[in-house]
Design a protein around this motif. Structure first.
Motif, mmCIF file in Angstrom:
data_model
loop_
_atom_site.group_PDB
_atom_site.id
_atom_site.type_symbol
_atom_site.label_atom_id
_atom_site.label_comp_id
_atom_site.label_asym_id
_atom_site.label_seq_id
_atom_site.Cartn_x
_atom_site.Cartn_y
_atom_site.Cartn_z
ATOM 1 N N GLU A 76 68.108 -2.567 87.883
ATOM 2 C CA GLU A 76 68.965 -3.301 87.110
ATOM 3 C C GLU A 76 69.935 -4.509 88.335
ATOM 4 O O GLU A 76 71.050 -4.769 87.756
ATOM 5 C CB GLU A 76 69.896 -2.326 86.629
ATOM 6 C CG GLU A 76 69.407 -1.326 85.993
ATOM 7 C CD GLU A 76 68.786 -2.259 84.624
ATOM 8 O OE1 GLU A 76 68.413 -3.231 84.494
ATOM 9 O OE2 GLU A 76 68.602 -1.268 83.549
ATOM 10 N N HIS A 95 77.122 1.128 86.917
ATOM 11 C CA HIS A 95 76.540 0.993 86.029
ATOM 12 C C HIS A 95 75.790 2.581 85.682
ATOM 13 O O HIS A 95 75.106 3.538 86.341
ATOM 14 C CB HIS A 95 75.310 0.057 85.767
ATOM 15 C CG HIS A 95 74.014 0.799 83.806
ATOM 16 N ND1 HIS A 95 74.482 0.910 82.699
ATOM 17 C CD2 HIS A 95 72.670 0.965 84.917
ATOM 18 C CE1 HIS A 95 73.405 1.602 82.491
ATOM 19 N NE2 HIS A 95 72.572 1.750 83.310
ATOM 20 N N HIS A 97 75.627 6.288 82.402
ATOM 21 C CA HIS A 97 75.021 5.903 80.728
ATOM 22 C C HIS A 97 75.797 8.219 80.301
ATOM 23 O O HIS A 97 75.283 8.828 80.210
ATOM 24 C CB HIS A 97 73.453 6.664 80.418
ATOM 25 C CG HIS A 97 72.524 5.426 81.245
ATOM 26 N ND1 HIS A 97 71.091 6.693 81.379
ATOM 27 C CD2 HIS A 97 72.629 4.364 81.938
ATOM 28 C CE1 HIS A 97 70.627 5.347 81.770
ATOM 29 N NE2 HIS A 97 71.213 4.191 81.954
ATOM 30 N N HIS A 158 72.224 2.508 75.586
ATOM 31 C CA HIS A 158 71.800 2.253 76.906
ATOM 32 C C HIS A 158 72.809 3.051 77.485
ATOM 33 O O HIS A 158 72.650 4.149 77.885
ATOM 34 C CB HIS A 158 71.313 0.473 76.913
ATOM 35 C CG HIS A 158 70.872 0.474 78.819
ATOM 36 N ND1 HIS A 158 69.839 -0.063 79.117
ATOM 37 C CD2 HIS A 158 70.957 2.067 79.719
ATOM 38 C CE1 HIS A 158 69.990 0.479 80.485
ATOM 39 N NE2 HIS A 158 71.039 1.279 80.982
HETATM 40 ZN ZN LIG Z 1 71.257 2.395 82.516
#
Ligand SMILES: [Zn+2]
Length: 304
Positions: A76, A95, A97, A158
């Motif tokens: 990413e 980042h 989840h 996401h």
């Molecule tokens: Zn991700």
């Protein structure tokens, strides 16, 4: 500015905390931090964030070219580069989840209601960036729309993305988003969500200076105008917050219940045609014949 070895250790620690709190599973998530003015220190591709060591990190330039490291940088990376490009003030990007916040991202429900003072003073509102295939160029494009006005956002179907003036500040914003999502979920399951009035929200925004909290953008004076700007493809320059006028009250009661038409106010003709509303189900008690009989028998017994 922290030393490179300290920043490597900090990334390991933040990764460990994210994994321990269930914000990532397996090799999910990524973390980066600025290293001076022209380089980034970043988590590598395909490693569990709970079990990293300081030597695993990659160093890249601001175009994403690898300068140092045995492993390749995060898949990413493009999303991280876009945040640094758009926000010279940002020093770190996280980042993950986190499951409750990601549930809101899957349901398409932004965390933009004025509910908690703490969230309003730190993050303001948390929008949802449009769905984009992970690790492609689509994702930085989706993030670009919101990053100038927001330090935290959900990514549709996401996860979540946060940024900050240092690594721990970016990480704590991830904690705040997940905590806020949890509280919002519980309030909605309970069937009530009282909102802070607009006047109270303005007061909280005014307190930011007292606590030394910088906001990337003010709250939109006219939310419908701000949403029209977004619809036309332009980036957000202010934050949309759902905070109704209080007319002297600091809390505006019961948004969810008030939104659903009550049975009494619905005409018989339209009632049958209307699909079932979730809040009505909460108002209704269903009993089996046996349960009803038991209740009546019990009531009669009490009378004797
Ligand atoms: Zn991700």
């Amino acid at each position: 500015m922290s030393s490179e070895s300290q920043l490597r250790a900090d990334i390991v620690e933040v990764g460990r905390r994210m994994y321990a709190r269930g914000y990532t599973a397996s090799n999910d998530g990524n973390i980066s931090v600025r290293l001076g003015s022209d380089r980034l220190l970043m988590t590598p591709k395909s490693v569990c964030k709970g079990f990293m060591t300081p030597d695993m990190m990659c160093i890249t330039d601001l175009e994403g070219r690898k300068l140092q490291g045995d492993r390749d940088p995060s898949s990413e990376m493009l999303m991280h580069l876009e945040v640094y490009r758009q926000r010279p003030d940002v020093q770190a990007v996280v980042h993950a989840h986190p499951p409750i916040a990601t549930g809101f991202a899957v349901a398409g429900i932004p965390l933009d209601r004025a509910v908690l003072a703490e969230v309003l003073t730190t993050l303001g509102s948390i929008p949802i960036a449009e769905y984009a295939t992970p690790s492609t160029k689509e994702l930085p494009e989706a993030v670009r729309k919101y990053i100038k006005a927001h330090d935290g956002m959900l990514l549709a179907n996401h996860g979540a993305l946060t940024s900050g003036a240092d690594l721990y500040s970016a990480y704590y914003k991830m904690e705040t988003i997940e905590h806020f999502a949890k509280i919002s979920l519980v309030a909605r399951l309970l069937g009530r969500e009282n909102l802070l009035a607009r006047e109270e929200v303005d007061r909280l925004q005014g307190l930011r200076g007292t606590y030394g909290i910088k906001s990337p953008a003010p709250i939109c004076a006219d939310p419908s105008e701000a949403l029209a700007v977004l619809d036309s493809g332009n980036p957000a320059m202010c934050q949309v917050v759902q905070a109704p006028a209080g007319d002297g009250q600091r809390l505006v009661p019961d948004l969810i219940r008030d939104r659903t038409p009550s049975l009494a106010s619905t005409s018989p003709a339209s009632y049958g045609a209307r699909p079932p509303q979730p809040a009505e189900a909460a108002d209704e008690i269903r009993l089996t014949y046996r349960e009803l009989s038991a209740l009546i028998e019990d009531a009669i017994r009490q009378l004797r």
